[in-house]
Scaffold this motif. Structure first.
Motif, short mmCIF file in Angstrom:
data_model
loop_
_atom_site.label_atom_id
_atom_site.label_comp_id
_atom_site.label_asym_id
_atom_site.label_seq_id
_atom_site.Cartn_x
_atom_site.Cartn_y
_atom_site.Cartn_z
N LYS A 124 28.56 -80.85 -17.64
CA LYS A 124 27.59 -80.24 -18.74
C LYS A 124 26.48 -79.83 -18.25
N HIS A 125 25.76 -80.51 -17.18
CA HIS A 125 24.68 -80.00 -16.55
C HIS A 125 24.79 -78.60 -16.01
N ARG A 126 25.89 -78.62 -15.29
CA ARG A 126 25.85 -76.89 -14.96
C ARG A 126 26.46 -75.88 -15.57
N TRP B 287 25.27 -75.78 -18.85
CA TRP B 287 23.87 -75.57 -19.48
C TRP B 287 23.10 -74.76 -18.69
N GLU B 288 23.14 -75.12 -17.25
CA GLU B 288 22.31 -74.16 -16.49
C GLU B 288 22.74 -72.85 -16.40
N MET B 289 24.09 -72.71 -16.45
CA MET B 289 24.44 -71.46 -16.44
C MET B 289 24.19 -70.57 -18.09
N VAL C 287 16.03 -73.78 -14.91
CA VAL C 287 16.95 -74.04 -15.65
C VAL C 287 17.53 -75.67 -15.47
N HIS C 288 17.24 -76.23 -14.29
CA HIS C 288 17.42 -77.55 -13.77
C HIS C 288 16.95 -78.55 -14.86
N ARG C 289 15.61 -78.41 -15.01
CA ARG C 289 14.95 -79.29 -16.14
C ARG C 289 15.47 -79.68 -17.20
N PRO D 253 24.18 -71.40 -11.23
CA PRO D 253 23.40 -70.21 -10.88
C PRO D 253 23.07 -70.94 -9.49
N HIS D 254 22.88 -71.88 -9.02
CA HIS D 254 22.50 -72.55 -7.68
C HIS D 254 23.88 -72.21 -6.80
N GLY D 255 24.91 -71.74 -7.18
CA GLY D 255 25.97 -71.79 -6.39
C GLY D 255 26.66 -73.25 -6.21
N THR E 239 20.29 -76.42 -3.07
CA THR E 239 20.16 -77.76 -4.11
C THR E 239 18.95 -77.35 -4.93
N ASP E 240 19.19 -77.99 -6.09
CA ASP E 240 18.10 -77.65 -7.06
C ASP E 240 17.35 -78.66 -7.49
N LYS E 241 17.23 -79.80 -6.73
CA LYS E 241 16.61 -81.16 -7.18
C LYS E 241 15.15 -81.06 -7.27
ZN LIG Z 1 20.63 -78.47 -11.70
#
Ligand SMILES: [Zn+2]
Length: 216
Positions: A75-77, A79-81, A94-96, A124-126, A160-162
């Protein structure tokens, strides 16, 4: 399920994907929760049949826990997309938003997003997006930039998008997916890496370089 319980399952899942185990104290540090807080959560998740936990042993996921964690990451990824592709938000923005949306999304909505986006394999972060069965595609021949060899030009295939700061820094130096990055050298004292990206020549700490994935 509260966001922090979701985050605990996700953290164990991601460690397991890397082939690593994760202790209660590492989880406490990673999630910014006190060690007794982690123990309490772990006991509750164990009662729910989602993790296996014994004091002083790494925490592991049950099959059910693994499926649940893969679903949250999916779901997280997705939504990011969606935010990146449909709403044209930057990969550093997008991560937040996805961190919040992932907890409020039904499986049915995730499947609709997946369909709308044309079943993307990567965010989007691969990072790979688990499919609806919780399966994660793994890619071969990928290494962290910290492991890369001097004198070679690589292609960036993931980050990594943390950390928002780190994502902003990548954006500032023009580093994107598919960027060509040349390793000019390494500083042996602290293993930082001297790189060129586009017209930038910069030094990345070992820790930063560990968060960039490349392919020859
Ligand atoms: Zn993320």
């Amino acid at each position: 399920m509260s966001p922090s319980t979701d985050d605990l399952l996700k953290a164990i899942f991601q460690a397991e994907l890397r082939g690593a185990s994760i202790s209660a104290s590492e989880l406490a540090r990673h999630l910014g929760i006190s060690p007794p807080g982690i123990t309490q959560m772990a006991n509750r998740l164990q009662e729910d049949g989602l993790v296996e936990y014994r004091p002083y042993r790494p925490m592991t996921l049950t099959q059910e826990g693994r499926e649940l964690a893969a679903g949250i990451i999916r779901k997280h990824r997705l939504w990011e997309m969606f935010l990146h592709k449909a709403l044209k938000m930057g990969w550093n923005e997008v991560h937040r938003e996805a961190e919040m949306l992932e907890h409020q999304t039904s499986d049915a909505l995730a499947n609709r997003l997946d369909e709308f986006l044309g079943h993307p394999a990567f965010d989007p972060h691969g990072q790979p997006i688990p499919d609806r069965h919780g399966r994660v595609r793994t890619r071969k021949d990928i290494l962290a930039l910290s492991e890369a060899e001097p004198g070679i030009t690589y292609t960036v295939v993931g980050v990594t998008d943390k950390s928002d700061d780190l994502m902003d820094f990548f954006t500032d130096i023009g580093l994107t997916l598919k960027s060509r990055i040349t390793v000019n050298g390494k500083i042996s004292m602290d293993e930082s890496v001297i790189v060129s990206v586009k017209n930038y020549r910069t030094i990345l700490s070992k820790t930063v370089a560990e968060h960039i994935y490349v392919q020859k």
